[in-house]
Design a protein around this motif. Sequence first.
Motif, PDB file in Angstrom:
ATOM      1  N   TYR A  32     -50.273 -29.979  14.744  1.00  0.00           N
ATOM      2  CA  TYR A  32     -49.427 -31.170  14.550  1.00  0.00           C
ATOM      3  C   TYR A  32     -49.316 -31.523  13.061  1.00  0.00           C
ATOM      4  N   LYS A  33     -50.443 -31.460  12.357  1.00  0.00           N
ATOM      5  CA  LYS A  33     -50.434 -31.769  10.922  1.00  0.00           C
ATOM      6  C   LYS A  33     -49.581 -30.765  10.151  1.00  0.00           C
ATOM      7  N   GLU A  34     -49.541 -29.517  10.662  1.00  0.00           N
ATOM      8  CA  GLU A  34     -48.715 -28.479  10.029  1.00  0.00           C
ATOM      9  C   GLU A  34     -47.252 -28.576  10.465  1.00  0.00           C
ATOM     10  N   GLU A  35     -46.945 -29.596  11.287  1.00  0.00           N
ATOM     11  CA  GLU A  35     -45.601 -29.842  11.811  1.00  0.00           C
ATOM     12  C   GLU A  35     -45.119 -28.717  12.723  1.00  0.00           C
ATOM     13  N   ASN A  36     -46.069 -28.014  13.298  1.00  0.00           N
ATOM     14  CA  ASN A  36     -45.754 -26.985  14.291  1.00  0.00           C
ATOM     15  C   ASN A  36     -45.881 -27.654  15.669  1.00  0.00           C
ATOM     16  N   TYR A  37     -44.887 -28.461  16.012  1.00  0.00           N
ATOM     17  CA  TYR A  37     -44.990 -29.318  17.188  1.00  0.00           C
ATOM     18  C   TYR A  37     -44.924 -28.530  18.499  1.00  0.00           C
ATOM     19  N   THR A  38     -44.237 -27.395  18.494  1.00  0.00           N
ATOM     20  CA  THR A  38     -44.149 -26.577  19.707  1.00  0.00           C
ATOM     21  C   THR A  38     -45.518 -26.044  20.103  1.00  0.00           C
ATOM     22  N   ARG A  39     -46.254 -25.506  19.121  1.00  0.00           N
ATOM     23  CA  ARG A  39     -47.583 -24.980  19.413  1.00  0.00           C
ATOM     24  C   ARG A  39     -48.567 -26.109  19.695  1.00  0.00           C
ATOM     25  N   ALA A  40     -48.397 -27.220  19.003  1.00  0.00           N
ATOM     26  CA  ALA A  40     -49.290 -28.364  19.215  1.00  0.00           C
ATOM     27  C   ALA A  40     -49.173 -28.888  20.643  1.00  0.00           C
ATOM     28  N   VAL A  41     -47.939 -29.078  21.101  1.00  0.00           N
ATOM     29  CA  VAL A  41     -47.752 -29.606  22.455  1.00  0.00           C
ATOM     30  C   VAL A  41     -48.227 -28.602  23.494  1.00  0.00           C
ATOM     31  N   GLY A  42     -48.116 -27.299  23.188  1.00  0.00           N
ATOM     32  CA  GLY A  42     -48.624 -26.277  24.103  1.00  0.00           C
ATOM     33  C   GLY A  42     -50.132 -26.389  24.297  1.00  0.00           C
ATOM     34  N   VAL A  43     -50.839 -26.646  23.198  1.00  0.00           N
ATOM     35  CA  VAL A  43     -52.299 -26.800  23.268  1.00  0.00           C
ATOM     36  C   VAL A  43     -52.664 -28.074  24.025  1.00  0.00           C
ATOM     37  N   TYR A  44     -51.965 -29.170  23.721  1.00  0.00           N
ATOM     38  CA  TYR A  44     -52.250 -30.440  24.409  1.00  0.00           C
ATOM     39  C   TYR A  44     -51.974 -30.334  25.913  1.00  0.00           C
TER      40      TYR A  44
END
Length: 250
Positions: A32-44
Motif C-alpha cells: 500500500y505504501k508503494e502504491e501497489n494497491y492491486t497487490r495490497a488488496v490481494g494480500v488483505y
Amino acid sequence: MKKIVCIIILMFSLVAYSQEVNKLFAEGNTFYKEENYTRAVGVYLAIEEQGMESDDLYFNIANCYYKMNKVAPAIYYYEKALKVNPANADAKANLAFAKRMTIDVIEELPKTFLQRFSANIIQKLPFDTWAIMAVIASFLASLLFLLYYFSTSSTKKLFYFNTSIFAVFIMIVTVFFAYNNFKTVQKDRVAIIFSPKVEIMNAPSASSDEIFELHEGTKVIVLDKLDNWKKIKIADGKTGWIYADALKEI
C-alpha cells in the motif's frame, strides 16, 4: 495427559496463525505504501479469507479500492469496518468521501426522536461492548451491595447503598442498549449495489414493471428474498425487487 497435549498444540497453532496474519498484514501495508494497491488488496483479501475480522483490515481493503476508483467495494468495506467498530472515525470520514463517487442522490426520510437516539447513542458502540459494560456494572453492583451489607458506619452504608442502586441502573440501561443494538443489527440486512446500473422492479419477475433504477455504491436494506430476487428499501422509503447478484450484503 492427552488433553494437556491438545491444549499445548492448540496454543502453538494459534500463535503461529497470529504471526502469519501479522506477517501478511505487514506485507499488505508495504504494498500500500508503494502504491501497489492491486497487490495490497490481494494480500488483505487473503487474510479475510482465513476468517480474520477486523475494522482495521476492512478499512485497509476499502482504502485500496478507493484508490483504485472502485466505488462499490470501497463503500462495502468501509461499511463492514463500521459494522465491526462503529466508533472508527477514519472509516466514517473516508466513507463520506467514497459516497461522493456514487451517482444516486437519495434524500433520507426524517427520523423520529427514538431513531435519532438509537443512531447517535446506542449504535455508536457494538452490542458486545454494551454487554461487557453490563457485566462490569453487575459486578460493581454486587461488590457495592456486599460493602453496604458488611459496613458498620451509617454514612458508608448510605454511600454504598446509593452507588449500588446507581450501578444496577447502569446495568439495566447497558443490557437494554446491548439487546437493542443486537436486534437492530439482526433486523437491518444492509447491502451495497455492485452492478453499474440495475433496474428495480415492482415484483420479483423479469417481466414486471421497472419503478426506478440504482447505481453501484448505493446502500440499501434487504427486506425479503424470493428465488433469485431480493426485496430492498432505500433511504427515502421506496421499495422494489432486484436481482440478488446485483448487490452484496454486508
